[in-house]
Design an enzyme around this catalytic site. Sequence first.
Site, short mmCIF file in Angstrom:
data_model
loop_
_atom_site.label_atom_id
_atom_site.label_comp_id
_atom_site.label_asym_id
_atom_site.label_seq_id
_atom_site.Cartn_x
_atom_site.Cartn_y
_atom_site.Cartn_z
N ASN A 1 91.45 71.93 146.58
CA ASN A 1 92.39 73.02 146.26
C ASN A 1 93.32 72.53 145.14
O ASN A 1 94.25 71.78 145.38
CB ASN A 1 93.19 73.36 147.54
CG ASN A 1 94.23 74.43 147.29
OD1 ASN A 1 94.27 75.05 146.22
ND2 ASN A 1 95.08 74.67 148.28
N LYS B 1 95.33 74.26 143.48
CA LYS B 1 96.58 75.06 143.45
C LYS B 1 96.87 75.50 142.01
O LYS B 1 95.94 75.83 141.28
CB LYS B 1 97.72 74.24 144.06
CG LYS B 1 97.35 73.67 145.44
CD LYS B 1 98.50 73.12 146.21
CE LYS B 1 97.99 72.61 147.56
NZ LYS B 1 99.03 72.16 148.45
N HIS C 1 96.68 80.63 152.91
CA HIS C 1 97.31 79.31 152.72
C HIS C 1 98.81 79.47 152.97
O HIS C 1 99.40 80.47 152.56
CB HIS C 1 97.03 78.81 151.30
CG HIS C 1 97.41 77.36 151.15
ND1 HIS C 1 98.72 76.96 151.04
CD2 HIS C 1 96.67 76.23 151.14
CE1 HIS C 1 98.76 75.63 150.95
NE2 HIS C 1 97.52 75.18 151.02
N GLU D 1 95.79 73.56 158.96
CA GLU D 1 96.69 72.87 158.04
C GLU D 1 98.11 73.00 158.54
O GLU D 1 98.80 73.99 158.22
CB GLU D 1 96.63 73.52 156.65
CG GLU D 1 95.35 73.33 155.91
CD GLU D 1 95.58 73.33 154.40
OE1 GLU D 1 95.15 72.37 153.75
OE2 GLU D 1 96.21 74.25 153.88
N SER E 1 97.54 66.40 153.53
CA SER E 1 97.70 64.98 153.19
C SER E 1 96.45 64.13 153.45
O SER E 1 96.56 62.94 153.78
CB SER E 1 98.89 64.37 153.95
OG SER E 1 100.09 64.97 153.50
N GLY F 1 94.34 68.82 148.84
CA GLY F 1 95.22 69.26 147.76
C GLY F 1 95.41 68.16 146.73
O GLY F 1 94.54 67.92 145.89
P1 PGA Z 1 97.66 68.23 150.35
O1 PGA Z 1 97.43 69.81 150.29
O2 PGA Z 1 96.31 67.59 150.51
O3 PGA Z 1 98.32 67.91 149.05
O4 PGA Z 1 98.54 67.97 151.51
C1 PGA Z 1 96.51 70.44 151.16
C2 PGA Z 1 96.56 71.93 150.96
O5 PGA Z 1 97.64 72.48 150.71
O6 PGA Z 1 95.52 72.62 151.06
#
Ligand code: PGA
Length: 254
Positions: free
Chosen positions: A11, A13, A100, A173, A216, A237
Amino acid sequence: MNRSPFLYVANWKMQLSFNEAFAFYQENKERFESLATVEEHQIVLCPSFEVLHPIMYAGKESSLLFGAQDCSAHDVGAYTGQVSAASLAQIGCSYCIVGHSEYRARFVDSDADIAGKVLRLLTYGVTPIICVGEAWQEYEKGLVKEVIDRQISTAFQITQQHGTSGNVCIAYEPIWAIGTGKVPSVGHIESVFEQISETLGAAGPGIEASLLYGGSVSGENVGALKQISGLEGFLIGSASLDFQKFEKIVTWDK
Ligand code: PGA
């Protein structure tokens, strides 16, 4: 039993501009494509809308799969700024993230909107990746079951009325684990997975779900997270924006 390939969903973003995202893909094209040649897993890249199609086009000869980060809850019409599930299907998108927590929070995506998105995506053959998860206060107050139950049952409210069947991914999540470096215990994730399956049994007859974890995920914790019973993929992410970090997650047991 034939298990489906393990999913690594990147992702991106809105972390990269059009030029940056395209350059990131081009610089790592061969390496991304080679990661995707392994049969036991699938790599799904989810760049932002404007760069999704150019990257898909550049990777069309590969085994990479692609996903969008959201879609409209509506089929067609006067919905300025929105992108339909039909369009995603037409460009060859395989997956679409919905619900999300960053989207739910900032764009006031209601549970009902998410149900509409799930219906549209299943109608057009795009697999929804439905994100569910609780805030830290809800976790502390022991409300995880309640939150997850509500999010799952409402996500399938409309498909249930229409008798729609199909495959979805559900990504657990916890909001407090996203971008924080904190991850829940394996036991906690397993109990949430059990609960998702139970709720889904009643809320989504005809729906087959793969269970993903997100929040994370990194090269450092992937070994522990891979112990989660019933885990079928990760939603990644920040670590997906650094090829080496992403590769470390995908290849940790190779
Ligand atoms: P992250 O994000 O791996 O940076 O925690 C995960 C997500 O928001 O899908």
